[in-house]
Write a protein that holds these residues in place. Sequence first.
Motif, mmCIF file in Angstrom:
data_model
loop_
_atom_site.group_PDB
_atom_site.id
_atom_site.type_symbol
_atom_site.label_atom_id
_atom_site.label_comp_id
_atom_site.label_asym_id
_atom_site.label_seq_id
_atom_site.Cartn_x
_atom_site.Cartn_y
_atom_site.Cartn_z
ATOM 1 N N UNK A 145 0.848 -1.186 0.000
ATOM 2 C CA UNK A 145 0.000 0.000 0.000
ATOM 3 C C UNK A 145 0.885 1.238 0.000
ATOM 4 N N UNK A 146 0.278 2.401 -0.159
ATOM 5 C CA UNK A 146 1.057 3.633 -0.149
ATOM 6 C C UNK A 146 1.768 3.812 1.199
ATOM 7 N N UNK A 147 1.064 3.492 2.286
ATOM 8 C CA UNK A 147 1.648 3.663 3.615
ATOM 9 C C UNK A 147 2.820 2.727 3.841
ATOM 10 N N UNK A 148 2.629 1.444 3.556
ATOM 11 C CA UNK A 148 3.708 0.474 3.775
ATOM 12 C C UNK A 148 4.891 0.748 2.850
ATOM 13 N N UNK A 149 4.618 1.214 1.641
ATOM 14 C CA UNK A 149 5.717 1.517 0.719
ATOM 15 C C UNK A 149 6.540 2.699 1.213
ATOM 16 N N UNK A 150 5.874 3.734 1.747
ATOM 17 C CA UNK A 150 6.593 4.882 2.304
ATOM 18 C C UNK A 150 7.449 4.452 3.497
ATOM 19 N N UNK A 151 6.895 3.579 4.345
ATOM 20 C CA UNK A 151 7.665 3.066 5.485
ATOM 21 C C UNK A 151 8.860 2.261 4.994
ATOM 22 N N UNK A 152 8.648 1.445 3.953
ATOM 23 C CA UNK A 152 9.732 0.645 3.384
ATOM 24 C C UNK A 152 10.834 1.533 2.814
ATOM 25 N N UNK A 153 10.451 2.585 2.103
ATOM 26 C CA UNK A 153 11.442 3.492 1.516
ATOM 27 C C UNK A 153 12.255 4.179 2.603
ATOM 28 N N UNK A 154 11.590 4.651 3.639
ATOM 29 C CA UNK A 154 12.300 5.293 4.759
ATOM 30 C C UNK A 154 13.224 4.300 5.457
ATOM 31 N N UNK A 155 12.771 3.049 5.589
ATOM 32 C CA UNK A 155 13.597 2.022 6.235
ATOM 33 C C UNK A 155 14.847 1.729 5.415
ATOM 34 N N UNK A 156 14.676 1.643 4.083
ATOM 35 C CA UNK A 156 15.829 1.416 3.212
ATOM 36 C C UNK A 156 16.813 2.573 3.309
ATOM 37 N N UNK A 157 16.304 3.803 3.327
ATOM 38 C CA UNK A 157 17.174 4.975 3.436
ATOM 39 C C UNK A 157 17.942 4.967 4.756
ATOM 40 N N UNK A 158 17.259 4.644 5.839
ATOM 41 C CA UNK A 158 17.915 4.596 7.153
ATOM 42 C C UNK A 158 18.954 3.488 7.201
ATOM 43 N N UNK A 159 18.626 2.327 6.655
ATOM 44 C CA UNK A 159 19.560 1.204 6.619
ATOM 45 C C UNK A 159 20.796 1.569 5.796
ATOM 46 N N UNK A 160 20.581 2.256 4.679
ATOM 47 C CA UNK A 160 21.701 2.659 3.825
ATOM 48 C C UNK A 160 22.666 3.578 4.566
ATOM 49 N N UNK A 161 22.127 4.554 5.277
ATOM 50 C CA UNK A 161 22.968 5.478 6.034
ATOM 51 C C UNK A 161 23.734 4.749 7.134
ATOM 52 N N UNK A 162 23.051 3.843 7.834
ATOM 53 C CA UNK A 162 23.704 3.102 8.927
ATOM 54 C C UNK A 162 24.853 2.244 8.414
#
Length: 336
Positions: A145-162
Amino acid sequence: MDNELVPNMNISANSTNPLKPNVLTEFIIYGVFLNIISILGIAGNGLGVLVLSRFTKSPFNLLLISLSLSDLGVCLFHSLFVGVPVFLSYLNISCSWDSENVWSGGIIAWLFNLAYFASIMFTLVISMERFLAVSWPFHAAQWFTMTTTKILICSVALFTVCVKLPMLVLYMATEENPALVTAVNILDVTFEFAIPLPLVVVVNCIVIYKIFFSQIRRQANLGSSGSGERASKATKILLGIVSIYIPNIILGGLVFHFTLNYPELDNTPTSYSLLATFRLLLTINSASNFVIYCVFGRDFRQAVGNCCRKGNTGETTTTAAQSNPTKVASSQDGGV
């Protein structure tokens, strides 16, 4: 700081290439070709984000926008990291952010590697999303869904930075730290090569297999149909993406392997050729998304035409496509 402490040549902060076999050759490869490809990639990904943002909002389009932004960053920072310093050096103009400057050079090098790793992660996420959309279209529509996809994108971005934070610390360090170098290399070989490459290969092979045989069954039962044509186009888009990504990641792995395990190959024509080929292929990979979708994506191509002619792309039929399981599989498989 001499960032050759990190043996992975794709993350070396020596932007002007330590080998320097020939000033003119280096200028042509990096100062001309890499910069031209980067400029085209920045323009293409930027226009792609503009067009996709005007489509009817869908989870798949959000993922494509995230990938395009990552690849835009790769093209931009790769040019600043490598191409521009070589170009200015050939013209005898000093560069204020070269590898000798810890802060500016190190940060640009880190941003380049951050964008490159984000591109790898979003390619993997989109591959998994395609696999779910083709295998279980109804479930995929519920999961993404739009909500889960936005959460997934933010999670990927955070994981990338870490994952890339230790590299930033290494670039900012003023003294050699072998333990930190080892940690950076382990993170890179694990998350840039060992995990994403086999996953992307296996998942996309399954997707291609499912699309190919579902198209054969559809043609056998119903004859040639529009949905079959859409599946064929989706397969071509999929092959276009992975046919550039997979050689790029394999070559990157080879560069990492030879630089880490065979230091005697440094400053040799073999080492220079591998690095130059990898850098150009990496930039082509990041610049090619727009071309692939324009060639095989009819709706995307029409939207680009409308955007260029009127500055208004209009709404697409993504929502309607999601109500049709066959179209879900083809549309979410890259048929923008």
